[in-house]
Design an enzyme around this catalytic site. Sequence first.
Site, PDB file in Angstrom:
ATOM      1  CE1 TYR A  95      -3.986  -2.730   5.592  1.00  0.00           C
ATOM      2  CE2 TYR A  95      -3.464  -0.414   5.202  1.00  0.00           C
ATOM      3  CZ  TYR A  95      -3.748  -1.677   4.714  1.00  0.00           C
ATOM      4  OH  TYR A  95      -3.797  -1.879   3.360  1.00  0.00           O
TER       5      TYR A  95
ATOM      6  CE  LYS B 105      -1.611  -4.508   3.376  1.00  0.00           C
ATOM      7  NZ  LYS B 105      -1.892  -5.800   2.755  1.00  0.00           N
TER       8      LYS B 105
ATOM      9  CB  SER C 264      -0.843  -0.028   1.280  1.00  0.00           C
ATOM     10  OG  SER C 264      -1.445   1.217   1.489  1.00  0.00           O
TER      11      SER C 264
END
Length: 351
Positions: free
Chosen positions: A158, A162, A134
């Site tokens: 989050y 990643k 991302s």
Amino acid sequence: MKIVVTGGAGYIGSHTCVELLENGYDVIVIDNLSNSSFEALRRVEEITGKKVEFHNVDIRDKSSLSGIFKLLSETLLPLSLKDNTAVIHFAGLKAVGESVSFPLEYYNNNITGTINLLEVMKEYGVKNLVFSSSATVYGNPHTLPIKENFPLSVTNPYGRTKLMIEEILKDLHLSDPSWNIALLRYFNPVGAHKSGKIGEDPFGIPNNLFPYIAQVAVGRLPFLNIFGNDYHTEYNREDGTGVRDFIHVSDLAVGHIKALPKLFTNCGVVTYNLGTGKGHSVIELVSAFEKASGVEIPFKIAPRRAGDIAACYADPSKAEKELGWKATRTVDDMCRDTWNWQKNNPNGFRL
Ligand code: NAD
Ligand code: UFG
């Protein structure tokens, strides 16, 4: 060629399944349906006229995962798994705010799940992987557009999952160079398949701008809160609202199709931005959606959302040069297709 798609029933996964099937790949989906519906895969079959092999399995369940790869190796015989399979790994939890409240769930699902998957892939000699990363790994960039070699930083659990997974994958390749891994850093995926049969269907109140606007347009929500119109950077000149690189989900799906052959060139670990290279403000998006739908979108200006950055858009030229991939769909296409999906499916996949 068989492609295992974890999280294939989800938003980006289902659109990628359509592109895979239309490009002649066999698709095996592994999804625990924690944020998706089986109906999405039924519709993928309807769009393409092809079958999807589906396993309702959590990627943290190692023995079930192993069973799927065992079956795969038996059906491929006498071909080797190494040269005839790849995994596209979408499965994961993705809500930034939720990750702040429930970090352990995020680390468990995203990190433990990925390690399990990698261990099973290693056991069966499947070493070709496309990973959904991302633009969040760039944190708050100093300048725009963002290139792949910009410094990386994250501000929430989050995003940290990643970045950690990217690091884990680089370590894995260092330990065994026969792994080939494409880290695809998505900017803001929006839109829906042109058929209007599949699209984004978040459970509960949407966190993201596009599904929120679509639900206001269809009357499920009364108005949009625009989080801040006081961003005064050189990239927010138009109206002071946040600027993002919105990319049509079907363009993003094609990016995965273009990344697959790269894996079979012994590429090692490669990283690509998947974005359009253009920034659009929240207000611009609201106007474009009104134009596409013919529906007024009432909105209120609300305070800035914690953790948001002012502006973000990609330099996608590396993907164009090395993969021959470029986004072709416009913001008007994104609005038209989202509206087509939402008005035909006001309650998403729940009939
Ligand atoms: P999504 O929630 O629609 O899809 C994820 C899928 O994974 C869902 O179908 C869910 O049921 C499944 N899943 C989750 N945990 C699982 C587990 N433990 N085992 C099996 N299945 C599991 O999300 P999406 O928007 O399609 O995103 C796909 C991937 O792309 C995610 O990894 C996400 O972090 C990443 N990504 C998304 C965006 C975005 O804005 N949508 C941006 C950048 C990156
Ligand atoms: N916004 C609103 N109102 C809303 C929702 C969003 O004004 O109801 C604004 C935000 O403040 C931001 C812009 O719309 O300025 C886009 O917000 P989104 O929530 O749609 O997307 P983000 O850029 O915050 O984040 C998304 C994904 C992340 C991913 C990131 C980069 O949610 O997971 O893109 O890929 F990391």
